[in-house]
Design a protein around this motif. Structure first.
Motif, PDB file in Angstrom:
ATOM      1  N   CYS A 112       0.668  -1.281  -0.161  1.00  0.00           N
ATOM      2  CA  CYS A 112       0.101   0.243   0.101  1.00  0.00           C
ATOM      3  C   CYS A 112       0.840   1.189  -0.068  1.00  0.00           C
ATOM      4  O   CYS A 112       0.304   2.204  -0.598  1.00  0.00           O
ATOM      5  CB  CYS A 112      -0.857   0.054   1.196  1.00  0.00           C
ATOM      6  SG  CYS A 112      -2.268  -1.230   1.149  1.00  0.00           S
ATOM      7  N   GLN A 160       1.173   4.034  -2.803  1.00  0.00           N
ATOM      8  CA  GLN A 160       0.970   5.376  -2.731  1.00  0.00           C
ATOM      9  C   GLN A 160       2.198   6.234  -3.362  1.00  0.00           C
ATOM     10  O   GLN A 160       2.073   7.433  -3.834  1.00  0.00           O
ATOM     11  CB  GLN A 160       0.999   5.884  -1.114  1.00  0.00           C
ATOM     12  CG  GLN A 160       0.460   7.411  -0.672  1.00  0.00           C
ATOM     13  CD  GLN A 160       1.745   8.054  -0.668  1.00  0.00           C
ATOM     14  OE1 GLN A 160       2.842   7.724  -0.511  1.00  0.00           O
ATOM     15  NE2 GLN A 160       1.530   9.465  -0.846  1.00  0.00           N
ATOM     16  N   GLN A 161       3.383   5.772  -3.021  1.00  0.00           N
ATOM     17  CA  GLN A 161       4.733   6.477  -3.434  1.00  0.00           C
ATOM     18  C   GLN A 161       4.327   6.506  -5.211  1.00  0.00           C
ATOM     19  O   GLN A 161       4.637   7.560  -5.601  1.00  0.00           O
ATOM     20  CB  GLN A 161       5.785   5.563  -3.125  1.00  0.00           C
ATOM     21  CG  GLN A 161       6.148   5.888  -1.521  1.00  0.00           C
ATOM     22  CD  GLN A 161       6.508   7.342  -1.236  1.00  0.00           C
ATOM     23  OE1 GLN A 161       7.767   7.673  -1.524  1.00  0.00           O
ATOM     24  NE2 GLN A 161       5.701   8.219  -0.829  1.00  0.00           N
ATOM     25  N   GLU A 174       2.133   9.301  -5.907  1.00  0.00           N
ATOM     26  CA  GLU A 174       2.647  10.899  -5.435  1.00  0.00           C
ATOM     27  C   GLU A 174       3.754  11.299  -6.699  1.00  0.00           C
ATOM     28  O   GLU A 174       3.637  12.154  -6.919  1.00  0.00           O
ATOM     29  CB  GLU A 174       3.163  10.546  -4.094  1.00  0.00           C
ATOM     30  CG  GLU A 174       3.857  12.025  -3.473  1.00  0.00           C
ATOM     31  CD  GLU A 174       4.781  11.847  -2.282  1.00  0.00           C
ATOM     32  OE1 GLU A 174       5.654  12.511  -2.032  1.00  0.00           O
ATOM     33  OE2 GLU A 174       4.087  10.780  -1.401  1.00  0.00           O
ATOM     34  N   MET A 189      -5.415   7.402  -1.199  1.00  0.00           N
ATOM     35  CA  MET A 189      -3.969   7.207  -1.245  1.00  0.00           C
ATOM     36  C   MET A 189      -3.156   7.795  -0.236  1.00  0.00           C
ATOM     37  O   MET A 189      -2.063   7.158   0.333  1.00  0.00           O
ATOM     38  CB  MET A 189      -3.479   7.521  -2.701  1.00  0.00           C
ATOM     39  CG  MET A 189      -3.879   6.681  -3.829  1.00  0.00           C
ATOM     40  SD  MET A 189      -3.592   4.770  -3.674  1.00  0.00           S
ATOM     41  CE  MET A 189      -2.099   4.954  -4.271  1.00  0.00           C
ATOM     42  N   ASP A 190      -3.696   9.047   0.262  1.00  0.00           N
ATOM     43  CA  ASP A 190      -3.167   9.847   1.332  1.00  0.00           C
ATOM     44  C   ASP A 190      -3.060   9.017   2.490  1.00  0.00           C
ATOM     45  O   ASP A 190      -2.132   9.089   3.452  1.00  0.00           O
ATOM     46  CB  ASP A 190      -3.790  11.270   1.523  1.00  0.00           C
ATOM     47  CG  ASP A 190      -3.201  12.018   0.354  1.00  0.00           C
ATOM     48  OD1 ASP A 190      -2.246  11.715  -0.480  1.00  0.00           O
ATOM     49  OD2 ASP A 190      -4.002  13.100   0.264  1.00  0.00           O
ATOM     50  N   TYR A 200      -2.366   5.972   2.905  1.00  0.00           N
ATOM     51  CA  TYR A 200      -1.454   4.961   2.911  1.00  0.00           C
ATOM     52  C   TYR A 200      -0.222   5.442   3.260  1.00  0.00           C
ATOM     53  O   TYR A 200       0.902   4.466   3.200  1.00  0.00           O
ATOM     54  CB  TYR A 200      -1.416   4.046   1.710  1.00  0.00           C
ATOM     55  CG  TYR A 200      -3.011   3.385   1.381  1.00  0.00           C
ATOM     56  CD1 TYR A 200      -3.330   2.660   2.419  1.00  0.00           C
ATOM     57  CD2 TYR A 200      -3.417   3.535   0.049  1.00  0.00           C
ATOM     58  CE1 TYR A 200      -4.500   1.867   2.016  1.00  0.00           C
ATOM     59  CE2 TYR A 200      -4.398   2.730  -0.064  1.00  0.00           C
ATOM     60  CZ  TYR A 200      -5.188   1.927   0.955  1.00  0.00           C
ATOM     61  OH  TYR A 200      -6.194   1.459   0.523  1.00  0.00           O
ATOM     62  N   TYR A 201      -0.030   6.703   3.376  1.00  0.00           N
ATOM     63  CA  TYR A 201       1.533   7.418   3.618  1.00  0.00           C
ATOM     64  C   TYR A 201       2.024   7.061   4.923  1.00  0.00           C
ATOM     65  O   TYR A 201       3.206   6.662   5.080  1.00  0.00           O
ATOM     66  CB  TYR A 201       1.428   8.661   3.367  1.00  0.00           C
ATOM     67  CG  TYR A 201       2.784   9.288   3.548  1.00  0.00           C
ATOM     68  CD1 TYR A 201       3.621   9.079   2.579  1.00  0.00           C
ATOM     69  CD2 TYR A 201       3.031  10.264   4.401  1.00  0.00           C
ATOM     70  CE1 TYR A 201       4.938   9.578   2.541  1.00  0.00           C
ATOM     71  CE2 TYR A 201       4.307  10.754   4.533  1.00  0.00           C
ATOM     72  CZ  TYR A 201       5.471  10.555   3.606  1.00  0.00           C
ATOM     73  OH  TYR A 201       6.488  11.022   3.768  1.00  0.00           O
ATOM     74  N   ALA A 232      -5.186  -0.258  -3.442  1.00  0.00           N
ATOM     75  CA  ALA A 232      -4.089   0.708  -3.655  1.00  0.00           C
ATOM     76  C   ALA A 232      -3.120   0.540  -5.074  1.00  0.00           C
ATOM     77  O   ALA A 232      -2.757   1.575  -5.584  1.00  0.00           O
ATOM     78  CB  ALA A 232      -2.949   0.624  -2.492  1.00  0.00           C
ATOM     79  N   GLY A 288      -2.617   3.302  -7.944  1.00  0.00           N
ATOM     80  CA  GLY A 288      -1.348   3.802  -8.395  1.00  0.00           C
ATOM     81  C   GLY A 288      -1.128   3.691  -9.792  1.00  0.00           C
ATOM     82  O   GLY A 288      -0.913   4.562 -10.395  1.00  0.00           O
TER      83      GLY A 288
END
Length: 148
Positions: free
Chosen positions: A37, A41-42, A45, A90-91, A93-94, A120, A124
């Motif tokens: 996850c 997210q990365q 981003e 997604m935020d 999962y940071y 996730a 992505g």
């Protein structure tokens, strides 16, 4: 930076986002759902930041939702306008996917499951695909070439 250099740098961010997505898929197959996850997210981003870099801006921050909302309306990739809800997902999962104090009394490994990782990764993929398409549409010259 020139437009050509901005585009080249954006493609480097896209390549790194793609690496993160591939790693997320590997981790999901291994049952490492929280880590999958986080890397999804990365991916998202970095894909969104690639668009900022293409516009000559180096945006800081990790909230995908904030990054999208900050785009000038006339430059926002069309798919992203309606994606603030997915960006907010997604935020989430940071931080909690990485730290044992991100959720009360549970570790990330106890809190994320296969469905979370699949969702996730799918998000992505969407952000990466949209960013690639947007960059392709505004490519200054031959794709994937380093500027002189």
């Amino acid at each position: 930076m020139s437009v050509t250099d901005d585009h080249y740098q954006a493609l480097r961010w896209i390549a790194t986002a793609d690496d993160d997505l591939q790693a997320a898929r590997s981790l999901e197959r291994e049952g490492m759902y929280a880590h999958a996850c986080f890397l999804a997210q990365q991916c998202a981003e970095k894909a969104v930041k690639a668009a900022w870099i293409r516009m000559g801006q180096d945006r800081w921050g990790h909230s995908i939702q904030a990054l999208i909302r900050g785009f000038p309306p006339d430059l926002t990739p069309p798919q992203w306008v309606s994606w603030t809800e997915q960006a907010a997902t997604m935020d989430r999962y940071y931080i909690p996917t990485r730290y044992p104090n991100g959720l009360p009394d549970l570790t990330p490994g106890e809190s994320y499951f296969a469905a979370d990782a699949r969702s996730a990764i799918e998000l992505g993929e969407r952000f990466l695909s949209a960013s690639r398409a947007w960059l392709d549409a505004c490519a200054p010259g031959p794709p994937n070439t380093k500027p002189e």
